[in-house]
Write a protein that holds these residues in place. Structure first.
Motif, PDB file in Angstrom:
ATOM      1  N   GLY A 105      32.728  29.694  42.065  1.00  0.00           N
ATOM      2  CA  GLY A 105      31.758  30.540  41.357  1.00  0.00           C
ATOM      3  C   GLY A 105      31.935  32.012  41.683  1.00  0.00           C
ATOM      4  N   LYS A 106      32.165  32.325  42.973  1.00  0.00           N
ATOM      5  CA  LYS A 106      32.379  33.721  43.368  1.00  0.00           C
ATOM      6  C   LYS A 106      33.633  34.293  42.722  1.00  0.00           C
ATOM      7  N   GLU A 107      34.723  33.530  42.762  1.00  0.00           N
ATOM      8  CA  GLU A 107      35.987  34.011  42.192  1.00  0.00           C
ATOM      9  C   GLU A 107      35.888  34.178  40.672  1.00  0.00           C
ATOM     10  N   LEU A 108      35.231  33.241  40.011  1.00  0.00           N
ATOM     11  CA  LEU A 108      35.054  33.336  38.558  1.00  0.00           C
ATOM     12  C   LEU A 108      34.194  34.541  38.206  1.00  0.00           C
ATOM     13  N   TRP A 109      33.116  34.746  38.964  1.00  0.00           N
ATOM     14  CA  TRP A 109      32.237  35.890  38.715  1.00  0.00           C
ATOM     15  C   TRP A 109      33.002  37.199  38.923  1.00  0.00           C
ATOM     16  N   HIS A 110      33.842  37.274  39.963  1.00  0.00           N
ATOM     17  CA  HIS A 110      34.655  38.463  40.213  1.00  0.00           C
ATOM     18  C   HIS A 110      35.619  38.716  39.046  1.00  0.00           C
ATOM     19  N   LEU A 111      36.224  37.656  38.533  1.00  0.00           N
ATOM     20  CA  LEU A 111      37.133  37.787  37.390  1.00  0.00           C
ATOM     21  C   LEU A 111      36.394  38.321  36.172  1.00  0.00           C
ATOM     22  N   ILE A 112      35.221  37.791  35.899  1.00  0.00           N
ATOM     23  CA  ILE A 112      34.441  38.221  34.728  1.00  0.00           C
ATOM     24  C   ILE A 112      34.008  39.680  34.872  1.00  0.00           C
ATOM     25  N   LEU A 113      33.538  40.056  36.058  1.00  0.00           N
ATOM     26  CA  LEU A 113      33.057  41.429  36.267  1.00  0.00           C
ATOM     27  C   LEU A 113      34.165  42.474  36.147  1.00  0.00           C
ATOM     28  N   HIS A 114      35.373  42.113  36.529  1.00  0.00           N
ATOM     29  CA  HIS A 114      36.466  43.092  36.572  1.00  0.00           C
ATOM     30  C   HIS A 114      37.498  42.873  35.466  1.00  0.00           C
ATOM     31  N   ILE A 115      37.143  42.165  34.440  1.00  0.00           N
ATOM     32  CA  ILE A 115      38.106  41.829  33.383  1.00  0.00           C
ATOM     33  C   ILE A 115      38.752  43.073  32.764  1.00  0.00           C
ATOM     34  N   ASN A 116      37.997  44.157  32.617  1.00  0.00           N
ATOM     35  CA  ASN A 116      38.550  45.364  31.986  1.00  0.00           C
ATOM     36  C   ASN A 116      39.438  46.169  32.926  1.00  0.00           C
TER      37      ASN A 116
END
Length: 189
Positions: free
Chosen positions: A41-52
């Motif tokens: 969940g942490k890694e997925l959330w980090h990916l979503i937040l920094h996608i740009n």
């Protein structure tokens, strides 16, 4: 000295009951499974937040990290469910719609081969991540005299050792499967 048959029955029953000592180990692996769900969940959330802000290679490395967490989690499920079913007690899942297909024919040999294959899969993901980030090796700062794991893995020598270890995993799995096949063939004669 004469032993009663009742005392002789006690020792085998006691030895057989010791299998329940493994229960805390399987419960601990369930806690580890929860930790991996939180990590995912942490890694997925980090990916979503920094996608740009991420380059394609960075996204690929992060997704491989997610796949790695899932594969380790799958390994945990195999060990927890298969190990408990094989070594402690039946789960009683007959005719349950969600019963894993492999559970109906699990035994220690099958479990060993499945675990070896899962370890190879996990090793493959780590190796792929290393190959993708290998282009950055020349741009990394020089390693200090205190060798760290990340510093060691990001060198040509570190990559070589990862390939050697992965190859040993593959050869070990082949050896386990071959031995299992020979033993099951000899058993059925």
């Amino acid at each position: 000295m004469q032993h009663s048959s009742k005392s002789l029955n006690f020792i085998p029953r006691l030895i057989f009951a010791t299998r329940w000592l493994q229960l805390p180990l399987y419960l601990g692996l369930i806690v580890a499974q929860v930790v991996y769900v939180i990590l995912f969940g942490k890694e997925l959330w980090h990916l979503i937040l920094h996608i740009n802000d991420l380059k394609e290679a960075d996204v690929m490395l992060m997704v491989l990290g997610l796949i790695d967490v899932v594969m380790i989690s799958n390994l945990l499920v195999m060990v927890i469910v298969g190990g408990y079913e094989t070594f402690v007690s039946r789960l009683g899942l007959d005719n349950h719609p969600d019963q894993p297909e492999w559970l109906s024919h699990v035994n220690a040999s099958v479990l060993k081969v499945k675990l070896a294959m899962a370890i190879i899969g996990i090793s493959s993901i780590h190796l792929l991540k290393t190959f993708i980030s290998a282009s950055q090796i020349d741009r990394l700062p020089a390693c200090t005299t205190e060798v760290t794991v990340s510093c060691t893995l990001n060198t040509s020598e570190g990559i070589m050792w990862q390939v050697i270890i992965h190859t040993l995993f593959v050869l070990s799995a082949i050896g386990i499967a071959w031995t299992d096949k020979l033993m099951s063939h000899a058993y059925h004669k």
